[in-house]
Motif scaffolding. Structure first.
Motif, PDB file in Angstrom:
ATOM      1  N   LEU A  81       0.960  -1.196  -0.403  1.00 20.29           N
ATOM      2  CA  LEU A  81      -0.079   0.074   0.184  1.00 20.29           C
ATOM      3  C   LEU A  81       0.616   1.198   0.031  1.00 20.29           C
ATOM      4  N   ILE A  82       2.261   1.371   0.663  1.00 18.93           N
ATOM      5  CA  ILE A  82       2.738   2.395   0.809  1.00 18.93           C
ATOM      6  C   ILE A  82       4.681   1.710   0.146  1.00 18.93           C
ATOM      7  N   ILE A  83       4.967   2.856  -0.490  1.00 19.83           N
ATOM      8  CA  ILE A  83       6.550   2.609  -0.989  1.00 19.83           C
ATOM      9  C   ILE A  83       7.601   3.158   0.073  1.00 19.83           C
ATOM     10  N   LYS A  84       8.654   3.007   0.407  1.00 20.45           N
ATOM     11  CA  LYS A  84       9.804   3.117   0.929  1.00 20.45           C
ATOM     12  C   LYS A  84      10.645   2.734  -0.291  1.00 20.45           C
ATOM     13  N   PRO A  85      11.340   4.959  -0.068  1.00 22.53           N
ATOM     14  CA  PRO A  85      12.387   5.416  -1.504  1.00 22.53           C
ATOM     15  C   PRO A  85      13.616   4.390  -0.812  1.00 22.53           C
ATOM     16  N   ASP A  86      14.666   4.270  -1.888  1.00 25.45           N
ATOM     17  CA  ASP A  86      15.752   4.039  -1.502  1.00 25.45           C
ATOM     18  C   ASP A  86      16.543   4.809  -0.797  1.00 25.45           C
ATOM     19  N   ASP A  87      16.072   6.225  -0.841  1.00 24.80           N
ATOM     20  CA  ASP A  87      17.387   6.855  -0.149  1.00 24.80           C
ATOM     21  C   ASP A  87      16.921   8.045   0.782  1.00 24.80           C
ATOM     22  N   GLY A  88      16.192   6.824   1.633  1.00 22.70           N
ATOM     23  CA  GLY A  88      16.154   6.961   2.931  1.00 22.70           C
ATOM     24  C   GLY A  88      14.449   8.500   3.487  1.00 22.70           C
ATOM     25  N   ARG A  89      14.373   8.919   2.164  1.00 19.02           N
ATOM     26  CA  ARG A  89      13.249   9.613   1.948  1.00 19.02           C
ATOM     27  C   ARG A  89      11.903   8.954   3.667  1.00 19.02           C
ATOM     28  N   PRO A  90      10.975   9.526   3.754  1.00 20.09           N
ATOM     29  CA  PRO A  90       9.722   9.217   4.354  1.00 20.09           C
ATOM     30  C   PRO A  90       8.951   8.387   3.441  1.00 20.09           C
ATOM     31  N   THR A  91       8.383   7.280   3.596  1.00 23.51           N
ATOM     32  CA  THR A  91       7.227   6.350   2.596  1.00 23.51           C
ATOM     33  C   THR A  91       5.845   7.417   2.653  1.00 23.51           C
ATOM     34  N   TYR A  92       5.491   6.420   1.328  1.00 22.90           N
ATOM     35  CA  TYR A  92       4.309   7.712   0.382  1.00 22.90           C
ATOM     36  C   TYR A  92       3.319   6.464   0.054  1.00 22.90           C
ATOM     37  N   ASP A  93       2.223   6.992   0.287  1.00 24.22           N
ATOM     38  CA  ASP A  93       0.874   5.554  -0.439  1.00 24.22           C
ATOM     39  C   ASP A  93       1.546   6.147  -1.872  1.00 24.22           C
ATOM     40  N   ARG A  94       1.147   4.283  -2.658  1.00 24.96           N
ATOM     41  CA  ARG A  94       1.539   4.154  -3.947  1.00 24.96           C
ATOM     42  C   ARG A  94      -0.336   4.323  -4.692  1.00 24.96           C
ATOM     43  N   PHE A  95      -1.020   4.796  -4.029  1.00 26.59           N
ATOM     44  CA  PHE A  95      -2.067   5.093  -5.216  1.00 26.59           C
ATOM     45  C   PHE A  95      -2.490   6.557  -4.738  1.00 26.59           C
ATOM     46  N   ARG A  96      -2.458   7.011  -5.907  1.00 24.34           N
ATOM     47  CA  ARG A  96      -2.731   8.614  -5.807  1.00 24.34           C
ATOM     48  C   ARG A  96      -3.441   8.997  -6.923  1.00 24.34           C
ATOM     49  N   GLU A  97      -4.446   9.914  -7.091  1.00 24.72           N
ATOM     50  CA  GLU A  97      -5.509  10.493  -7.420  1.00 24.72           C
ATOM     51  C   GLU A  97      -5.802   9.049  -8.692  1.00 24.72           C
ATOM     52  N   ARG A  98      -6.631   8.204  -8.291  1.00 21.05           N
ATOM     53  CA  ARG A  98      -6.372   6.983  -9.279  1.00 21.05           C
ATOM     54  C   ARG A  98      -8.054   6.373  -9.148  1.00 21.05           C
ATOM     55  N   LEU A  99      -8.742   5.834  -9.220  1.00 21.95           N
ATOM     56  CA  LEU A  99      -9.955   5.255  -9.936  1.00 21.95           C
ATOM     57  C   LEU A  99      -9.224   3.966  -8.928  1.00 21.95           C
ATOM     58  N   MET A 100      -9.865   2.972  -7.730  1.00 24.41           N
ATOM     59  CA  MET A 100      -9.434   1.813  -7.411  1.00 24.41           C
ATOM     60  C   MET A 100     -10.408   0.789  -7.737  1.00 24.41           C
ATOM     61  N   PHE A 101      -9.243  -0.329  -8.234  1.00 24.28           N
ATOM     62  CA  PHE A 101     -10.493  -1.277  -7.914  1.00 24.28           C
ATOM     63  C   PHE A 101     -10.094  -2.296  -6.874  1.00 24.28           C
TER      64      PHE A 101
END
Length: 629
Positions: A183-203
């Motif tokens: 559900l979320i993504i963790k950047p390799d550069d150490g930045r905070p995690t963030y939502d994988r899905f943004r501004e999308r119609l979800m199925f």
């Protein structure tokens, strides 16, 4: 030990109940079930039935009842664990090891189900919010009813980097669980995690039990990928699941058929039109596991594909994937939509009756393979006819089942005899066979301008000097796979003189066709794990960094595209020059209408190609260079 539910489900999916029982007693298909003499007691009149779709057998005489596991236990006198071991061996699956880590994984899977379900409910709630107006407008334009929105549990992911993460954290879900759920993504550069899905119609994507295990998201704004799926997780492997699978199973059983569409919206449109026995692969070519699932739902799934070149490619991929797996009674049929139309479009414009008409005209796999080999092929000389027959023979060699293979060989032999007789009667001397009155004729005019549009031979000999150019064409795509987003057809139609280089090209096409998002690390990893590490290494060593700078990963995509398209135009011109020379030589040997027409086409094509090289003004500036090509 307690076996993971996913492991038991996979065993039942891979081991056909009717085939398992058919080893002990002869079964005869009657309608939707199999019947035969009971293997558990002596009888003269069959009272034993096997229901493949529902996954159980039952004897009305002695009362025996069960699934694959129970059948092994009752017929071989073993305990539950040993029955599982034997079935796992049949399915080609390793037995799970009972370790603290495995017990933790099973506990984790149960927890992830709860997390995914929370996310599905949250996405659904967002769809009614103020920020989702454009999502609701999209559904209204696509004429998706409120009932279908609720039935398929459609939702909305807001245009926020952390909205879902914060909502789940408020419910006590850790970031680690969100990562494991995809559900979320963790950047390799150490930045905070963030939502994988943004501004999308979800199925929501559900498993066989109807539990949400992943999501597909359609972009509603600017995004590199129109559709984005969850990554593979403990719960979700996209090649093992079909969209709308549990709901379609019962409907497919009642209809005696299953429809395989290309995407989520097609499935929803088909279901609303009454075709509730519809499913879709998850943005990939149909896999072997998905074929096995489909064959449990119906013996001849109908591949309902868009009426364009991409739909034709998808049909061919499915056909080739199915060939080794064919068995008596189980195959595929293919229903291609009218040109430029998908199922959703056709239903909205012409209604369910028009859709039914397309499905009723679905072609069997054998006919599609014939069309694949004959379209735009030169078959006027004995050598060309022999090549055509050899191509058909190579297709049948892929079939493992000896009975099915023999019938395919007989079918193609008869078709060849009838076709040759018709050619001799009506088309003597013609250099190009046109498949009249077929639903695939339109593809002759939709192929890439670097492919078969001009009717040229597939076996042109190119100058050796083009070895470097060919390498650069493939290496640029390896380092910049984003070029395929807009120039897939150009690359797919590229003809290469090196068999190893062409093997690499075909592998890239297959990977690009099955991956929704592709970058250099993923593409290279797929090629290397696919056994092409040596070819990749040789290709990467072949570039001259000073002359070929635009192929490197450091070059801007804009410059890479310009350089690549410039090479493509030069490559095409050399190909056309070779074709013109061959046409002139053929005409010198034999003056026929066909050879005259070939020479005319070759001259016209070469004239049209003159001056088509890419404009190179500003080439290199985007990459911080100021250089000539």
């Amino acid at each position: 030990m307690a076996f993971p539910p996913q492991f038991l489900d996979e065993i039942r999916n891979r081991v056909s109940l009717s085939e398992l029982i058919g080893r002990r007693t002869k079964l005869v298909r009657k309608g939707r079930e199999y019947t035969g003499l009971c293997p558990f007691h002596n009888e003269k009149t069959p009272s034993f039935t096997v229901n493949e779709e529902k996954g159980f057998y039952h004897c009305f005489g002695c009362g025996a009842h069960g699934d694959q596991v129970e059948f092994i236990k009752q017929t071989e006198g073993v305990e539950f664990r040993e029955a599982i071991e034997r079935l796992a061996d049949m399915a080609g699956m390793p037995m799970p090891v009972e370790t603290p880590k495995e017990r933790q994984r099973q506990k984790q899977a149960a927890t992830l189900h709860d997390v995914i379900e929370m996310a599905a409910s949250w996405f659904a709630a967002q769809l009614s919010g103020q920020s989702a107006k454009h999502a609701r407008d999209y559904l209204e334009r696509r004429q998706v009813s409120p009932a279908a929105t609720a039935e398929f549990r459609l939702g909305f992911a807001p245009n926020s980097r952390t909205a879902l993460k914060e909502a789940l954290q408020a419910r006590g879900v850790s970031e680690d669980l969100m990562l494991q759920a995809g559900l979320i993504i963790k950047p390799d550069d150490g930045r905070p995690t963030y939502d994988r899905f943004r501004e999308r119609l979800m199925f929501p994507i559900v498993d066989r039990q109807g539990r949400v295990i992943a999501f597909g998201g359609r972009a509603l704004g600017d995004a590199p990928a129109k559709y984005l799926n969850s990554p593979d997780t403990v719960l979700f492997h996209k090649g093992h699941v079909l969209y709308n699978m549990p709901a379609a199973r019962k409907a497919a059983y009642d209809a005696g058929a299953v429809i395989v569409a290309e995407g989520y919206m097609d499935v929803i449109a088909l279901s609303e039109a009454g075709f509730t026995h519809s499913v879709a692969p998850l943005g990939t070519a149909v896999t072997e596991d998905q074929l096995q699932i489909l064959w449990k739902m119906a013996p001849e799934p109908i591949m309902c594909l868009d009426g364009d070149t991409a739909g034709w490619r998808a049909a061919l991929r499915a056909a080739e994937r199915a060939l080794p797996l064919l068995k008596p009674g189980y195959s595929l049929r293919f229903a291609l939509m009218p040109e430029g139309v998908d199922p959703d479009d056709l239903i909205k414009s012409d209604g369910p009756a028009a859709m039914k008409g397309v499905l009723d005209q679905a072609l069997p796999l054998s006919e599609l393979l014939w069309q694949k080999e004959i379209e735009n092929r030169h078959v006027s000389t004995p050598e060309q006819k022999a090549a055509f027959e050899t191509a058909l023979s190579e297709l049948t060699s892929l079939i493992h089942d000896p009975t099915v293979k023999s019938y395919y060989q007989r079918y193609f032999k008869n078709r060849l005899w009838e076709w040759n007789r018709e050619q001799g009667r009506n088309q003597a001397g013609s250099a190009l066979v046109k498949s009249a009155h077929t639903r695939f004729d339109r593809f002759a005019n939709q192929n890439s301008r670097f492919d078969k549009k001009t009717g040229f031979s597939h076996s042109l000999k190119r100058p050796e000097s083009w070895g470097r150019g060919e390498r650069l064409l493939v290496l640029t795509i390896l380092n910049h796979p984003e070029i395929l987003d807009n120039y897939f057809e150009h690359f797919a139609g590229l003809k290469l003189s090196s068999s190893n280089l062409d093997r690499l090209r075909r592998a890239i096409i297959e990977i690009a066709s099955s991956e929704s998002e592709l970058d250099y690390p993923l593409l290279k990893h797929q090629l290397v794990t696919g056994g092409l590490s040596e070819e990749v290494a040789m290709l990467e060593k072949s570039a001259d960094q000073s002359l070929d700078w635009f192929v490197s990963m450091e070059a801007a995509t804009e410059d890479a595209i310009k350089g690549w398209m410039h090479l493509m135009a030069r490559h095409k011109r050399e190909e056309l020059i070779a074709e013109l020379k061959a046409a002139e030589e053929n005409l010198g040997v034999e003056v026929t209408p066909a050879n005259l027409e070939r020479l005319k086409l070759a001259k016209q094509a070469l004239q049209s190609a003159e001056g088509t090289e890419t404009e190179l003004d500003g080439f290199g500036i985007a990459s911080g260079r100021n250089t000539e090509f």
